[in-house]
Structure formats: structure tokens, C-alpha cells
Motif scaffolding. Structure first.
Motif, PDB file in Angstrom:
ATOM      1  N   VAL A   2       0.855  -1.191   0.000  1.00  0.00           N
ATOM      2  CA  VAL A   2       0.000   0.000   0.000  1.00  0.00           C
ATOM      3  C   VAL A   2       0.893   1.245   0.000  1.00  0.00           C
ATOM      4  O   VAL A   2       1.798   1.370   0.813  1.00  0.00           O
ATOM      5  CB  VAL A   2      -0.927   0.030   1.233  1.00  0.00           C
ATOM      6  N   SER A  36       6.326   9.267   1.344  1.00  0.00           N
ATOM      7  CA  SER A  36       7.252  10.169   2.046  1.00  0.00           C
ATOM      8  C   SER A  36       7.935   9.528   3.250  1.00  0.00           C
ATOM      9  O   SER A  36       8.661  10.201   3.973  1.00  0.00           O
ATOM     10  CB  SER A  36       6.510  11.436   2.493  1.00  0.00           C
ATOM     11  N   THR A  49      -0.123  11.164   3.567  1.00  0.00           N
ATOM     12  CA  THR A  49      -1.580  11.039   3.550  1.00  0.00           C
ATOM     13  C   THR A  49      -2.159  10.824   4.952  1.00  0.00           C
ATOM     14  O   THR A  49      -1.446  10.428   5.877  1.00  0.00           O
ATOM     15  CB  THR A  49      -1.975   9.821   2.686  1.00  0.00           C
TER      16      THR A  49
HETATM   17  C1  LIG Z   1      10.351  16.548   4.460  1.00  0.00           C
HETATM   18  C2  LIG Z   1       9.704  15.524   5.340  1.00  0.00           C
HETATM   19  C3  LIG Z   1       9.382  15.844   6.652  1.00  0.00           C
HETATM   20  C4  LIG Z   1       8.763  14.892   7.487  1.00  0.00           C
HETATM   21  N1  LIG Z   1       8.461  15.258   8.760  1.00  0.00           N
HETATM   22  C5  LIG Z   1       7.837  14.364   9.582  1.00  0.00           C
HETATM   23  C6  LIG Z   1       7.490  14.748  10.920  1.00  0.00           C
HETATM   24  O1  LIG Z   1       7.705  15.887  11.367  1.00  0.00           O
HETATM   25  N2  LIG Z   1       6.895  13.819  11.703  1.00  0.00           N
HETATM   26  C7  LIG Z   1       6.605  12.553  11.248  1.00  0.00           C
HETATM   27  O2  LIG Z   1       6.056  11.769  12.033  1.00  0.00           O
HETATM   28  N3  LIG Z   1       6.924  12.179   9.988  1.00  0.00           N
HETATM   29  C8  LIG Z   1       7.527  13.054   9.150  1.00  0.00           C
HETATM   30  N4  LIG Z   1       7.858  12.680   7.877  1.00  0.00           N
HETATM   31  C9  LIG Z   1       7.572  11.304   7.440  1.00  0.00           C
HETATM   32  C10 LIG Z   1       6.258  11.133   6.647  1.00  0.00           C
HETATM   33  O3  LIG Z   1       5.773  12.360   6.194  1.00  0.00           O
HETATM   34  C11 LIG Z   1       5.170  10.466   7.487  1.00  0.00           C
HETATM   35  O4  LIG Z   1       5.613   9.222   7.985  1.00  0.00           O
HETATM   36  C12 LIG Z   1       3.873  10.237   6.697  1.00  0.00           C
HETATM   37  O5  LIG Z   1       2.848   9.823   7.557  1.00  0.00           O
HETATM   38  C13 LIG Z   1       4.031   9.218   5.587  1.00  0.00           C
HETATM   39  O6  LIG Z   1       2.864   9.262   4.808  1.00  0.00           O
HETATM   40  P1  LIG Z   1       2.797   8.695   3.337  1.00  0.00           P
HETATM   41  O7  LIG Z   1       1.375   8.766   2.912  1.00  0.00           O
HETATM   42  O8  LIG Z   1       3.769   9.386   2.472  1.00  0.00           O
HETATM   43  O9  LIG Z   1       3.222   7.177   3.569  1.00  0.00           O
HETATM   44  P2  LIG Z   1       4.085   6.256   2.598  1.00  0.00           P
HETATM   45  O10 LIG Z   1       5.501   6.710   2.623  1.00  0.00           O
HETATM   46  O11 LIG Z   1       3.426   6.126   1.281  1.00  0.00           O
HETATM   47  O12 LIG Z   1       3.971   4.863   3.367  1.00  0.00           O
HETATM   48  C14 LIG Z   1       4.618   4.681   4.598  1.00  0.00           C
HETATM   49  C15 LIG Z   1       4.227   3.291   5.148  1.00  0.00           C
HETATM   50  O13 LIG Z   1       2.838   3.276   5.450  1.00  0.00           O
HETATM   51  C16 LIG Z   1       2.151   2.297   4.663  1.00  0.00           C
HETATM   52  N5  LIG Z   1       0.866   2.899   4.269  1.00  0.00           N
HETATM   53  C17 LIG Z   1       0.659   4.114   3.712  1.00  0.00           C
HETATM   54  N6  LIG Z   1      -0.662   4.344   3.572  1.00  0.00           N
HETATM   55  C18 LIG Z   1      -1.294   3.241   4.036  1.00  0.00           C
HETATM   56  C19 LIG Z   1      -2.670   2.858   4.162  1.00  0.00           C
HETATM   57  N7  LIG Z   1      -3.677   3.651   3.765  1.00  0.00           N
HETATM   58  N8  LIG Z   1      -2.951   1.635   4.679  1.00  0.00           N
HETATM   59  C20 LIG Z   1      -1.968   0.800   5.081  1.00  0.00           C
HETATM   60  N9  LIG Z   1      -0.650   1.115   4.986  1.00  0.00           N
HETATM   61  C21 LIG Z   1      -0.321   2.312   4.473  1.00  0.00           C
HETATM   62  C22 LIG Z   1       3.057   2.005   3.489  1.00  0.00           C
HETATM   63  O14 LIG Z   1       2.837   0.686   3.015  1.00  0.00           O
HETATM   64  C23 LIG Z   1       4.427   2.167   4.111  1.00  0.00           C
HETATM   65  O15 LIG Z   1       4.765   1.005   4.811  1.00  0.00           O
HETATM   66  C24 LIG Z   1       8.470  13.599   6.998  1.00  0.00           C
HETATM   67  C25 LIG Z   1       8.778  13.287   5.663  1.00  0.00           C
HETATM   68  C26 LIG Z   1       9.385  14.235   4.842  1.00  0.00           C
HETATM   69  C27 LIG Z   1       9.685  13.883   3.421  1.00  0.00           C
END
Ligand SMILES: Cc1cc2nc3c(=O)[nH]c(=O)nc-3n(C[C@H](O)[C@H](O)[C@H](O)COP(=O)(O)OP(=O)(O)OC[C@H]3O[C@@H](n4cnc5c(N)ncnc54)[C@H](O)[C@@H]3O)c2cc1C
Length: 338
Positions: A49, A54, A118
Motif C-alpha cells: 500500500v 514520504s 496522507t
Molecule cells: C520533508 C519531510 C518531513 C517529514 N516530517 C515528519 C514529521 O515531522 N513527523 C513525522 O512523524 N513524519 C515526518 N515525515 C515522514 C512522513 O511524512 C510520514 O511518515 C507520513 O505519515 C508518511 O505518509 P505517506 O502517505 O507518504 O506514507 P508512505 O511513505 O506512502 O507509506 C509509509 C508506510 O505506510 C504504509 N501505508 C501508507 N498508507 C497506508 C494505508 N492507507 N494503509 C496501510 N498502509 C499504508 C506504506 O505501506 C508504508 O509502509 C516527513 C517526511 C518528509 C519527506
């Protein structure tokens, strides 16, 4: 049945900007589509998924069925004098959800402004920043259980949230497709301004009468100045978690390294900033070819253009080894290596 594409580039779909191809790829727009997942020939390849990409580091092509969660929307479910309950689709952009709340005066997520990704990924690692965590406002998480082939609704307690942790990274890892989250937000704000530079930033902004909009703006300003923009330099934010050690261990380290920072936690543990230790080990600003450690943020590993995920993964091991060697502390990755 979900439309399935083959050999799809994930480069525009991960903030590290890593080139990698998905064997199969589909966009998920409605939760009902999950019920017939098993009938799709791609199901046999195993599911991955994807949200905003990020918090992942792709180290090669993904030989699975990448299910890109695009279930959007935000709805007001219920309200009383004190609280409002909001439903948000797992594919909604987290920062858009935060702005939705801030614009309407619903307090609780303003400190989490500008975190990429997300809504559906927020419970996975219990995202947090500036003294607030997603668990503080999450009321319910709805997901499709791939093992049971049914939808389940988990309460906040069921999710077993911890520091950058939840049941979705533990026993339910790889088994749950989160489809929506219900949040409980405050109509009467409780401001959290003591963490990081929020107060100083509010002063710079000339704020006299505080609002959640001011806090959100301050956090956006601080983060924009401090963190590399993935649109310009590929990264996934903090690559490692900040380790939590028993107070006695922290005191030992403090005797040896008098400037070591530490933040007391509830109970008998202290949180040590991993970035400080990485910097002490000389990694800050390290660069090899197109990858390295950000020049201002030792916690952030970066792709300057055409880095390979495997090289960044190897660099992360070297960093963990040197921190272990110098401080006796085993760092843990926050980013998931795929
Ligand atoms: C510049 C930058 C700053 C950031 N700052 C922070 C911060 O301050 N605090 C923090 O906590 N994080 C931070 N992050 C990390 C990131 O933003 C978070 O972890 C965010 O929640 C990831 O969301 P995503 O949708 O991109 O997940 P993805 O990277 O797409 O997925 C991450 C994991 O979650 C799983 N996943 C995603 N969506 C689902 C779903 N709907 N159901 C089941 N599994 C799923 C994926 O399989 C994967 O294992 C940062 C990242 C960046 C690039």
C-alpha cells in the motif's frame, strides 16, 4: 475490478525521488473495491500500500501489486460544544486536512502542519512534531483486514500507539489497508507552543493574540526554513528515530559528553536527539556521488539527483554502526526500506 497497470514508474510517487518500477499498480478510490481484491490476478504478487511515498526508501523494483491509496474526502460527522468529529479518507493529503481544520478553528493538528503524506499513513507511525502526535486526536481507524477479508474499526486504544509506532507496524504489518480515520478535534484550543522554536517564531511574527492559525503558520515557517524540500532535494524527513534510554544511562553519557542534549520523558527515560549523535560522529554534510547527509540536518539522508536507494540504505547502516560504536546506542530507522 480495479484497473491494473504493469511496470509503472514510482519515481514521481516517492519523496526520495528513487527510480523503481512496480510490477503491478492500481489506484484505490473507493473502499468497496477492496472486497474484490482477491479476484484480481495481480493479488498473487502480494500487496504494497502506497500513500504519499514520504516515509519509504525504494531500493529496487517492487515485485508486488502497488495499491496507491487515493480515497479522499473530509466530512463532519458530529459536534458538541467542545469537540468536533471529522472523517477523512486515507488518501487525503495530510497537510490539506490540517489546513481544513485550521481554517475552521478545529484545534489539535496545527502543530502537525506541513508533514508530507496522507491521512491513512498518519496512524501507521503515529506521526508527530512539535510536542503533538496523531494519537492525541485519532478516535478511530478503519481498515480492510487482508487476512480476514473484512473491514474493521479500531479505537485509539486498539491501535496501540507509541513513539512513531502502532499496531500497524507490529502484528498487523502488511495486513491492513487503512481506508479512513476519524479525528476528534477541539473547538476550545489548547495551545502547544513550548516545543522547538515555536515561541520565538511567534515573536518574530509579532503575534500578540494567539490562535491555531498563528501556530500553524509558525510551524510552516520553521519547517520551510529548516527541512529540505523534497521537490528540490529527495528525502524522507528524519531517517532515524530519536532513541529513548533509561535516565541512568543518560546520566552516564552526560558525564562522558557534557553537551549531550536530552529530553525527559514520562517514567524513567530520556529522549536523545539522534541528529546530535550523528553530527558528533562527523556525518553532517557527508556526500558521496549523489547521496549523503543533509548539510544542516544530520537526521535527514538525501538524494541529490540520481542516487540509488541501496546506497542510501548502506549509508544508514554505516551511520548506525558509528553511533553504536561511539555512544553504545542502537539507532532505529524511521523510514521503511522497501
Ligand atoms: C520533508 C519531510 C518531513 C517529514 N516530517 C515528519 C514529521 O515531522 N513527523 C513525522 O512523524 N513524519 C515526518 N515525515 C515522514 C512522513 O511524512 C510520514 O511518515 C507520513 O505519515 C508518511 O505518509 P505517506 O502517505 O507518504 O506514507 P508512505 O511513505 O506512502 O507509506 C509509509 C508506510 O505506510 C504504509 N501505508 C501508507 N498508507 C497506508 C494505508 N492507507 N494503509 C496501510 N498502509 C499504508 C506504506 O505501506 C508504508 O509502509 C516527513 C517526511 C518528509 C519527506
Amino acid at each position: 475490478m480495479l484497473q491494473t497497470l504493469t511496470h509503472v514508474s514510482l519515481r514521481p510517487r516517492n519523496t526520495f525521488g528513487m527510480e523503481a518500477f512496480a510490477e503491478y499498480y492500481s489506484e484505490l478510490n473507493r473502499e468497496e473495491e477492496l472486497r474484490s481484491l482477491k479476484d484480481n490476478p495481480a493479488y498473487g504478487a502480494g500487496l504494497f500500500v502506497l500513500g504519499g511515498g514520504s516515509n519509504i526508501l525504494l531500493t529496487g523494483d517492487v515485485p508486488h501489486w502497488v495499491l496507491h491509496n487515493k480515497i479522499g474526502g473530509i466530512d463532519l460527522l458530529q459536534e458538541d460544544d467542545e469537540y468536533v468529529w471529522l472523517w477523512a479518507g486515507a488518501g487525503a493529503v495530510w497537510h490539506s486536512f490540517v489546513l481544513y481544520c485550521v481554517e475552521r478553528g478545529y484545534a489539535g493538528v496545527e502543530n502537525l502542519s506541513l508533514i508530507p503524506g496522507t491521512v491513512g499513513a498518519a496512524p501507521i507511525q503515529n506521526i508527530g512534531a512539535y510536542g503533538v502526535e496523531a494519537k492525541d486526536v485519532i478516535e478511530e481507524v478503519r481498515f480492510f483486514d487482508l487476512e480476514q477479508q473484512t473491514f474493521r474499526n479500531f479505537t485509539q486504544a486498539d491501535c496501540r500507539f507509541g513513539y512513531r509506532d502502532s499496531i500497524f507496524k507490529g502484528t498487523l504489518k502488511g495486513r491492513a489497508v487503512i481506508t479512513s480515520v476519524v479525528f476528534r478535534l477541539n473547538k476550545i484550543p489548547r495551545f502547544h507552543t513550548s516545543y522547538g522554536n515555536i515561541r520565538q517564531e511567534l515573536d518574530v511574527m509579532g503575534v500578540t493574540e494567539l490562535s491555531i492559525k498563528h501556530i500553524s503558520d509558525a510551524v510552516i515557517r520553521i519547517r520551510s526554513a529548516k527541512l529540505p524540500d523534497p521537490e528540490k532535494i529527495g528525502n524522507a524527513g528524519s531517517f532515524f528515530k530519536n532513541p529513548e534510554v533509561p535516565n541512568a544511562r543518560y546520566e552516564q553519557l552526560k558525564a562522558q559528553y557534557p553537551t549531550i542534549p536530552g529530553f525527559p520523558l514520562e517514567g524513567d527515560h530520556t529522549k536523545i536527539p539522534a541528529g546530535w549523535m550523528i553530527e558528533q560522529c562527523g556525518w553532517k554534510g557527508y556526500r558521496e556521488d549523489d547521496y549523503g547527509v543533509h548539510k544542516d540536518q544530520a537526521l535527514v539522508l538525501v538524494n541529490y539527483g540520481n542516487a540509488k536507494g541501496a546506497d542510501i540504505a548502506t549509508l544508514s547502516v554505516k551511520i548506525m554502526d558509528s553511533v553504536k560504536h561511539r555512544f553504545g546506542i542502537q539507532l532505529e530507522r524511521e523510514v521503511q526500506i522497501i
